[in-house]
Every structure is written in structure tokens, then in C-alpha cells.
Write an enzyme that holds these catalytic residues in place. Structure first.
Site, PDB file in Angstrom:
ATOM      1  N   SER A  14     -22.150  22.924   9.979  1.00  0.00           N
ATOM      2  CA  SER A  14     -23.394  22.898  10.067  1.00  0.00           C
ATOM      3  C   SER A  14     -24.207  22.103   9.169  1.00  0.00           C
ATOM      4  CB  SER A  14     -23.918  24.142  10.372  1.00  0.00           C
ATOM      5  OG  SER A  14     -25.287  24.289  10.548  1.00  0.00           O
ATOM      6  N   THR A  61     -25.913  29.077  17.665  1.00  0.00           N
ATOM      7  CA  THR A  61     -25.708  27.929  18.249  1.00  0.00           C
ATOM      8  C   THR A  61     -24.458  28.190  19.159  1.00  0.00           C
ATOM      9  OG1 THR A  61     -24.713  25.714  17.596  1.00  0.00           O
ATOM     10  CG2 THR A  61     -24.221  27.416  16.196  1.00  0.00           C
ATOM     11  N   LYS A  65     -25.811  30.900  22.849  1.00  0.00           N
ATOM     12  CA  LYS A  65     -27.088  30.823  23.170  1.00  0.00           C
ATOM     13  C   LYS A  65     -27.426  31.849  24.251  1.00  0.00           C
ATOM     14  CE  LYS A  65     -27.842  26.200  21.013  1.00  0.00           C
ATOM     15  NZ  LYS A  65     -28.718  25.021  21.135  1.00  0.00           N
ATOM     16  N   ASP A 101     -35.254  24.041  20.793  1.00  0.00           N
ATOM     17  CA  ASP A 101     -34.377  22.661  20.848  1.00  0.00           C
ATOM     18  C   ASP A 101     -35.189  21.650  21.527  1.00  0.00           C
ATOM     19  OD1 ASP A 101     -32.190  23.749  19.955  1.00  0.00           O
ATOM     20  OD2 ASP A 101     -31.145  24.369  21.966  1.00  0.00           O
ATOM     21  N   GLY A 130     -26.582  21.402  28.520  1.00  0.00           N
ATOM     22  CA  GLY A 130     -27.535  21.996  27.770  1.00  0.00           C
ATOM     23  C   GLY A 130     -28.527  21.443  26.784  1.00  0.00           C
ATOM     24  N   ALA A 131     -28.218  20.256  26.310  1.00  0.00           N
ATOM     25  CA  ALA A 131     -29.230  19.460  25.796  1.00  0.00           C
ATOM     26  C   ALA A 131     -30.287  18.836  26.497  1.00  0.00           C
ATOM     27  CB  ALA A 131     -28.612  18.305  24.915  1.00  0.00           C
ATOM     28  N   ARG A 152     -23.134  11.582  35.179  1.00  0.00           N
ATOM     29  CA  ARG A 152     -21.707  11.117  35.746  1.00  0.00           C
ATOM     30  C   ARG A 152     -21.527  12.104  36.905  1.00  0.00           C
ATOM     31  NH1 ARG A 152     -16.791  12.530  31.427  1.00  0.00           N
ATOM     32  NH2 ARG A 152     -17.627  14.616  31.951  1.00  0.00           N
ATOM     33  N   ILE A 219     -29.422  11.611  20.981  1.00  0.00           N
ATOM     34  CA  ILE A 219     -29.521  12.669  20.533  1.00  0.00           C
ATOM     35  C   ILE A 219     -28.218  12.978  19.349  1.00  0.00           C
ATOM     36  CG2 ILE A 219     -30.997  14.150  22.142  1.00  0.00           C
ATOM     37  CD1 ILE A 219     -28.251  15.910  22.595  1.00  0.00           C
ATOM     38  N   GLY A 242     -31.139  10.843  16.644  1.00  0.00           N
ATOM     39  CA  GLY A 242     -30.698  12.265  16.750  1.00  0.00           C
ATOM     40  C   GLY A 242     -31.102  13.050  15.640  1.00  0.00           C
TER      41      GLY A 242
HETATM   42  P1  ATR Z   1     -24.287  19.845  25.862  1.00  0.00           P
HETATM   43  O1  ATR Z   1     -24.621  21.451  25.797  1.00  0.00           O
HETATM   44  O2  ATR Z   1     -24.099  19.165  24.449  1.00  0.00           O
HETATM   45  O3  ATR Z   1     -25.598  19.170  26.420  1.00  0.00           O
HETATM   46  P2  ATR Z   1     -22.633  20.106  27.969  1.00  0.00           P
HETATM   47  O4  ATR Z   1     -23.267  21.315  28.675  1.00  0.00           O
HETATM   48  O5  ATR Z   1     -20.913  20.139  28.044  1.00  0.00           O
HETATM   49  O6  ATR Z   1     -22.908  19.938  26.609  1.00  0.00           O
HETATM   50  O7  ATR Z   1     -22.895  18.651  28.822  1.00  0.00           O
HETATM   51  C1  ATR Z   1     -22.191  17.636  28.577  1.00  0.00           C
HETATM   52  C2  ATR Z   1     -23.201  16.419  29.471  1.00  0.00           C
HETATM   53  O8  ATR Z   1     -22.409  15.227  28.829  1.00  0.00           O
HETATM   54  C3  ATR Z   1     -22.996  16.313  30.566  1.00  0.00           C
HETATM   55  O9  ATR Z   1     -24.187  15.773  31.220  1.00  0.00           O
HETATM   56  C4  ATR Z   1     -21.721  15.601  31.080  1.00  0.00           C
HETATM   57  O10 ATR Z   1     -21.762  15.098  32.282  1.00  0.00           O
HETATM   58  P3  ATR Z   1     -20.956  15.825  33.669  1.00  0.00           P
HETATM   59  O11 ATR Z   1     -21.889  16.776  33.964  1.00  0.00           O
HETATM   60  O12 ATR Z   1     -20.516  14.763  34.639  1.00  0.00           O
HETATM   61  O13 ATR Z   1     -19.697  16.319  32.868  1.00  0.00           O
HETATM   62  C5  ATR Z   1     -21.898  14.550  29.900  1.00  0.00           C
HETATM   63  N1  ATR Z   1     -20.760  13.827  29.318  1.00  0.00           N
HETATM   64  C6  ATR Z   1     -19.699  14.269  28.622  1.00  0.00           C
HETATM   65  N2  ATR Z   1     -18.667  13.152  28.492  1.00  0.00           N
HETATM   66  C7  ATR Z   1     -19.043  12.327  29.091  1.00  0.00           C
HETATM   67  C8  ATR Z   1     -18.692  10.895  29.481  1.00  0.00           C
HETATM   68  N3  ATR Z   1     -17.262  10.634  28.993  1.00  0.00           N
HETATM   69  N4  ATR Z   1     -19.237  10.015  30.276  1.00  0.00           N
HETATM   70  C9  ATR Z   1     -20.610  10.381  30.995  1.00  0.00           C
HETATM   71  N5  ATR Z   1     -21.051  11.700  30.727  1.00  0.00           N
HETATM   72  C10 ATR Z   1     -20.417  12.491  30.012  1.00  0.00           C
END
Ligand code: ATR
Length: 282
Positions: A14, A61, A65, A101, A130-131, A152, A219, A242
Site C-alpha cells: 500500500s 481495503t 469494505k 472512493d 466495486g470501483a 464484458r 483508474i 489513476g
Molecule cells: P474492482 O472492485 O476492482 O472494481 P471487481 O469488482 O472484481 O474489481 O470488478 C472487476 C471489473 O473488471 C469487472 O467489471 C470485470 O468484468 P466482468 O464483470 O465481466 O467480470 C472487469 N474485468 C476484469 N478483467 C477483465 C478483462 N480481462 N476484460 C474485460 N473486463 C475485465
């Protein structure tokens, strides 16, 4: 003496101690910011110990959370709406939860683009994790009226729009359609980990169809300039990085704990240099 810290697992990499120790020095307050790594199996027990400690405030973190919620006495509006907390202030023994955030993100956007009119800005958020959640909420709160989500897994984007039920116009798109329809947006924010070290060649969508002068934000802060931002730069976009979000989230947490609003542009420059590997005398 202010006792601050970060709860999470793992927390070893961190940047928060570096940031908050600088903010403490700048504010003239005595205190320290410590890493409080808690293993998942010890969470309840360790939190009970912290309840009896002299801690004045802390950040939370991954992966805690949401898990921290039952231990709080109160939550602010953002934390309430999002069901997640990243900052706790201890006031007369009561634990008050905040979510800085998304608001930190909006502060960093306002800082860089002070003349931006949020109601006139059509936003595209890439990702629905989450972000994205925090940023979606805070941009709506800041006055944006049109915010689309592309993911996706398009169903997750649709579910997030429905769950948060914000007073904005929103559609869910898949990533292919988002790339095709980029000319409809004034502001595009990438909220996933795609492009992060060590997978720095990855890019979530092509920016071929981007208009000039659009704000493009990522980010991801390792590396500071992702493939996504490099392409945005070639397309004459206005870039937002970011680490600017990370910085303003920390500044806002610090403000929650101390009620101090600091001028931090000089320190942010040092922070940028730290991320780039430039060394200062200290
Ligand atoms: P965070 O809390 O960091 O936002 P998360 O809740 O795991 O992490 O969310 C990850 C995000 O990144 C999701 O929108 C995920 O898409 P899916 O909902 O389809 O899984 C996206 N993501 C992660 N890897 C990806 C990749 N290789 N291509 C496209 N989207 C991706």
C-alpha cells in the site's frame, strides 16, 4: 497523537502510509499511520481489539469494505447507498463509516478540469465492479445526467444500474458496442484492472472512434500511463490519471479524520515522482 491506519489483507504494497505520513507532516499534527494487516480468519477478533484501542481513524481495503459494516455505529450517505466503506472515523468511541472512493475521484476530476460542466457531460464507464460502483454514484451525485455502463458481462452492468437506481439516464452496453459508439461520449472512464502491471499491453477497448477533446480517465496507476491512456493521447483526448484519484481519496479521508483541508499540489507532484521512480532528497 493521532493514530491512523489501514485494515486489509494483504496491505504490504500500500502507498497509503507514504501519503498519510506526508499529509500529517503538512498539517502540523502529530500522529502515525500504520498498516494493520488482518487475516480473514481473525477478522472478528482483531476488530474487537481495535474497538478497545486508541485508534482515531482508519482506511479499509480489500477484502473488508463490506465486512466492516456490522461493526459501525453510523454510515454516511455514500457508504449507505453503496453498501461499502473505505474510511472510518472514531468519534467519542463511535465508529462512523464513510465511502470516499467515488467522491475522491470526482474531486480529482474537478481539480484537473475546473470548468467541466457535469450536467452537459455524457459519461461512459467501462467496467461494473466495486470501483465502477463508487464512481457511478459520485458522478451522478456531482450532477451528471447521462452515464452509461459498458462491461464484458453486460448483465452485471444492467444489474448495477438497477440496484443503485440513481436519478440519471443510463444504459448497459457490451464492450464491442461501447467501442463502436464512442463518438457519443464526452468523458470515458476505465475502472477495471485491465492494463495494470504486469499485463501492460492489455487494453479494454480500442479508442478508434473517440472524438477529439474528450476526457479519458483510467483508474489504473501502475503504470501511470496505460496503453489505454497512450492511445487516448494519440486521439487528442484530455487525460486523467489513476494516481490523481488515489491521491484525492486519501486527501478526503484525511479531511474526514482531521477536518483539515490541505493544499496538496506540491505533495502530489512528489507522489507522481515517487510512482515514476524519481528520488527526492528525503
Ligand atoms: P474492482 O472492485 O476492482 O472494481 P471487481 O469488482 O472484481 O474489481 O470488478 C472487476 C471489473 O473488471 C469487472 O467489471 C470485470 O468484468 P466482468 O464483470 O465481466 O467480470 C472487469 N474485468 C476484469 N478483467 C477483465 C478483462 N480481462 N476484460 C474485460 N473486463 C475485465
Amino acid at each position: 497523537m493521532l493514530q491512523l491506519g489501514l485494515i486489509g489483507y494483504p496491505v504490504g504494497h500500500s502507498l497509503s502510509p507514504w501519503i498519510h505520513n506526508r499529509l500529517l507532516a503538512q498539517s502540523g499534527l502529530e500522529g502515525e499511520y500504520q498498516l494493520l494487516e488482518i487475516k480473514p480468519e481473525n477478522f472478528h477478533q482483531e476488530i474487537q481489539k481495535l474497538k478497545k484501542s486508541s485508534l482515531n481513524g482508519f482506511n479499509i481495503t480489500i477484502p473488508y469494505k463490506e465486512k466492516i459494516l456490522p461493526y459501525l455505529d453510523e454510515t454516511d450517505e455514500a457508504a449507505n447507498h453503496l453498501g461499502a466503506v473505505n474510511t472510518v472515523k472514531v468519534e467519542n468511541g463511535r465508529w462512523i463509516g464513510y465511502n470516499t472512493d467515488g467522491i475522491g475521484y470526482v474531486h480529482s476530476i474537478k481539480n484537473r478540469f475546473p470548468d467541466l460542466s457535469f450536467p452537459d457531460t455524457r459519461v461512459l464507464i467501462l467496467g461494473s465492479g466495486g470501483a465502477a460502483r463508487g464512481i457511478f454514484f459520485a458522478l451522478a451525485d456531482a450532477g451528471c445526467l447521462k452515464i452509461d455502463l459498458a462491461n464484458r458481462t453486460v448483465d452485471k452492468a444492467a444489474a448495477l444500474i438497477e440496484e443503485l437506481n440513481l436519478k440519471v439516464k443510463s444504459s448497459a452496453l457490451n464492450l464491442e458496442d461501447a467501442a463502436l459508439q464512442l463518438a457519443n461520449y464526452d468523458f470515458v472512464v476505465q475502472t477495471t484492472s485491465v492494463g495494470m502491471n504486469p499485463d501492460t499491453d492489455a487494453q479494454i477497448i480500442s479508442l478508434d472512434n473517440l472524438k477529439e477533446n474528450v476526457i479519458v480517465s483510467d483508474i489504473v496507476y501502475r503504470p501511470m500511463e496505460t496503453q489505454f491512456l497512450l492511445e487516448a493521447e494519440r486521439k487528442k483526448a484530455r487525460l486523467h490519471f489513476g494516481h490523481e484519484m488515489l491521491w484525492q481519496q486519501a486527501v478526503y479521508s484525511f479531511q474526514v479524520w482531521t477536518n483539515k483541508k490541505l493544499e496538496t499540489s506540491q505533495m502530489m507532484q512528489e507522489f507522481e515522482d515517487k510512482l515514476k521512480g524519481v528520488h527526492h532528497a528525503d
